[in-house]
Design a protein around this motif. Sequence first.
Motif, PDB file in Angstrom:
ATOM      1  N   GLY A  37      -3.071 -21.845  62.700  1.00  0.00           N
ATOM      2  CA  GLY A  37      -3.903 -22.198  61.551  1.00  0.00           C
ATOM      3  C   GLY A  37      -3.102 -22.902  60.470  1.00  0.00           C
ATOM      4  O   GLY A  37      -2.935 -22.375  59.365  1.00  0.00           O
ATOM      5  N   LEU A  38      -2.610 -24.091  60.788  1.00  0.00           N
ATOM      6  CA  LEU A  38      -1.690 -24.783  59.876  1.00  0.00           C
ATOM      7  C   LEU A  38      -2.198 -26.174  59.466  1.00  0.00           C
ATOM      8  O   LEU A  38      -1.404 -27.026  59.104  1.00  0.00           O
ATOM      9  CB  LEU A  38      -0.307 -24.909  60.547  1.00  0.00           C
ATOM     10  CG  LEU A  38       0.392 -23.593  60.922  1.00  0.00           C
ATOM     11  CD1 LEU A  38       1.642 -23.875  61.755  1.00  0.00           C
ATOM     12  CD2 LEU A  38       0.751 -22.794  59.678  1.00  0.00           C
ATOM     13  N   GLY A  39      -3.516 -26.347  59.488  1.00  0.00           N
ATOM     14  CA  GLY A  39      -4.066 -27.674  59.186  1.00  0.00           C
ATOM     15  C   GLY A  39      -4.622 -27.802  57.776  1.00  0.00           C
ATOM     16  O   GLY A  39      -5.580 -28.532  57.555  1.00  0.00           O
ATOM     17  N   THR A  40      -4.018 -27.092  56.814  1.00  0.00           N
ATOM     18  CA  THR A  40      -4.615 -27.008  55.474  1.00  0.00           C
ATOM     19  C   THR A  40      -3.997 -27.972  54.459  1.00  0.00           C
ATOM     20  O   THR A  40      -4.421 -28.002  53.306  1.00  0.00           O
ATOM     21  CB  THR A  40      -4.487 -25.570  54.929  1.00  0.00           C
ATOM     22  OG1 THR A  40      -3.099 -25.163  55.026  1.00  0.00           O
ATOM     23  CG2 THR A  40      -5.347 -24.601  55.718  1.00  0.00           C
ATOM     24  N   GLY A  41      -3.043 -28.777  54.867  1.00  0.00           N
ATOM     25  CA  GLY A  41      -2.339 -29.653  53.924  1.00  0.00           C
ATOM     26  C   GLY A  41      -3.212 -30.715  53.294  1.00  0.00           C
ATOM     27  O   GLY A  41      -2.933 -31.186  52.190  1.00  0.00           O
ATOM     28  N   ASN A  58      -4.697 -35.806  66.299  1.00  0.00           N
ATOM     29  CA  ASN A  58      -5.300 -35.327  67.561  1.00  0.00           C
ATOM     30  C   ASN A  58      -5.201 -33.812  67.736  1.00  0.00           C
ATOM     31  O   ASN A  58      -4.812 -33.324  68.798  1.00  0.00           O
ATOM     32  CB  ASN A  58      -4.649 -36.027  68.761  1.00  0.00           C
ATOM     33  CG  ASN A  58      -4.923 -37.518  68.746  1.00  0.00           C
ATOM     34  OD1 ASN A  58      -6.016 -37.948  68.410  1.00  0.00           O
ATOM     35  ND2 ASN A  58      -3.917 -38.306  69.076  1.00  0.00           N
ATOM     36  N   GLY A  59      -5.551 -33.090  66.682  1.00  0.00           N
ATOM     37  CA  GLY A  59      -5.571 -31.631  66.782  1.00  0.00           C
ATOM     38  C   GLY A  59      -4.201 -30.982  66.817  1.00  0.00           C
ATOM     39  O   GLY A  59      -4.074 -29.827  67.212  1.00  0.00           O
ATOM     40  N   THR A  60      -3.162 -31.721  66.410  1.00  0.00           N
ATOM     41  CA  THR A  60      -1.818 -31.135  66.341  1.00  0.00           C
ATOM     42  C   THR A  60      -1.188 -31.457  64.985  1.00  0.00           C
ATOM     43  O   THR A  60      -1.584 -32.409  64.307  1.00  0.00           O
ATOM     44  CB  THR A  60      -0.875 -31.657  67.447  1.00  0.00           C
ATOM     45  OG1 THR A  60      -0.613 -33.052  67.206  1.00  0.00           O
ATOM     46  CG2 THR A  60      -1.449 -31.469  68.839  1.00  0.00           C
ATOM     47  N   LEU A  61      -0.214 -30.654  64.602  1.00  0.00           N
ATOM     48  CA  LEU A  61       0.566 -30.925  63.396  1.00  0.00           C
ATOM     49  C   LEU A  61       1.899 -31.521  63.823  1.00  0.00           C
ATOM     50  O   LEU A  61       2.593 -30.965  64.681  1.00  0.00           O
ATOM     51  CB  LEU A  61       0.790 -29.629  62.611  1.00  0.00           C
ATOM     52  CG  LEU A  61       1.475 -29.778  61.246  1.00  0.00           C
ATOM     53  CD1 LEU A  61       0.614 -30.581  60.270  1.00  0.00           C
ATOM     54  CD2 LEU A  61       1.797 -28.402  60.646  1.00  0.00           C
ATOM     55  N   GLU A  62       2.231 -32.659  63.233  1.00  0.00           N
ATOM     56  CA  GLU A  62       3.482 -33.354  63.562  1.00  0.00           C
ATOM     57  C   GLU A  62       4.323 -33.520  62.298  1.00  0.00           C
ATOM     58  O   GLU A  62       3.815 -33.435  61.181  1.00  0.00           O
ATOM     59  CB  GLU A  62       3.179 -34.749  64.142  1.00  0.00           C
ATOM     60  CG  GLU A  62       2.385 -34.713  65.424  1.00  0.00           C
ATOM     61  CD  GLU A  62       2.090 -36.108  65.974  1.00  0.00           C
ATOM     62  OE1 GLU A  62       2.443 -37.109  65.304  1.00  0.00           O
ATOM     63  OE2 GLU A  62       1.517 -36.186  67.072  1.00  0.00           O
ATOM     64  N   TYR A  63       5.607 -33.781  62.516  1.00  0.00           N
ATOM     65  CA  TYR A  63       6.549 -34.017  61.417  1.00  0.00           C
ATOM     66  C   TYR A  63       7.095 -35.419  61.589  1.00  0.00           C
ATOM     67  O   TYR A  63       7.899 -35.678  62.480  1.00  0.00           O
ATOM     68  CB  TYR A  63       7.674 -32.975  61.476  1.00  0.00           C
ATOM     69  CG  TYR A  63       8.537 -32.898  60.238  1.00  0.00           C
ATOM     70  CD1 TYR A  63       8.173 -32.094  59.161  1.00  0.00           C
ATOM     71  CD2 TYR A  63       9.726 -33.625  60.136  1.00  0.00           C
ATOM     72  CE1 TYR A  63       8.963 -32.010  58.022  1.00  0.00           C
ATOM     73  CE2 TYR A  63      10.523 -33.548  59.004  1.00  0.00           C
ATOM     74  CZ  TYR A  63      10.132 -32.733  57.952  1.00  0.00           C
ATOM     75  OH  TYR A  63      10.911 -32.652  56.817  1.00  0.00           O
TER      76      TYR A  63
END
Length: 348
Positions: free
Chosen positions: A310-314, A329-334
């Motif tokens: 649950g890390l999509g809050t930025g 695409n449903g992922t968190l990237e750096y």
Amino acid sequence: MTATYHKYILNFKHPSGTSRGVLKTKETWFIVLQNHGKKGLGECGVFRGLSIDDLPEYEEKLKWTCKNIHLGLVDLLNELVQFPSIQTGLEMAFKSLESENMFELFPSEFTKSKGSIPINGLIWMGSEAFMKQQIKDKISEGFHCIKMKIGAIDFQTEINLIKSIRKEFSSQDIELRVDANGAFSKEEALEKLKILSDFDLHSIEQPIKQGQIEAMSRLCEVTPLPIALDEELIGVFSKTQKQELLQTIKPQYIILKPSLVGGFKGSDAWITLAENNTIGWWITSALESNVGLNALAQYTYTKQSKLPQGLGTGGLFTNNFESPLQVKNGTLEYNISIPWNLKNLKAF
């Protein structure tokens, strides 16, 4: 070494609804360490109305922490057991200070832009039309896991929304999670779980209010739908208390918000106990800024969980800090080609 603290108010792009009410702003605090020309930055993401450390003396405790920074991390963490969000901010700040790059706290393939974290798309409460539009948006953005807040509008309307998703998308296409934030009464919970279980959901978070240990234990024993504890973990500090809670309730999953459960050290303790008791887990933010979210994401990646986190809050705030964090695409990237920009934070 010196330490200072700074308050910051995050503004939501849109009022965001949960069964506990509508959120328009989110208060957060930063600790800045300075030592021999180097800086370290940590975020104390107190969650008003939810955190165990939502107390009148919160700022006083931050002041005390900065004044006593010479005690070092270990002693400070022991002194701050009742203030998990300050523990989290301190862990971040010390790691940041010790790191070559102050924003790279847990070096990995993720921080090299070579790895990503699967995340869920979050659907906030609102009118049926508003919730439907959010669902369409998340699916078109490539999310394979969607989490819906439920419990604030009419239950039948929520069921109709879930039904409409399942008409178009099977559980192989879209994994559906629901989060009641404790909205169901213990008398009606099982009946509602039976109705929800018809739609091939992954799980439900915190169906009844925390603190009803016996009722939650019975529910987890007979539920047709996997239950994930969330608020239930707040304020459970000692290893013995954690063990007793998990062995009594026997949930299918637990959800860890480091800012609410004692930071990375506290999360590590919960993860060890969960795995020893064959309980699944995932990590979520507690609406921190990108500074806190960055640390949580880097920590989470090192755990190599296969479940969506649950890390999509930025992207929820108008005045968040520009950062390398990107949702794709449903992922968190750096994305290391995007620089940090902290100009809104006066300490920088």
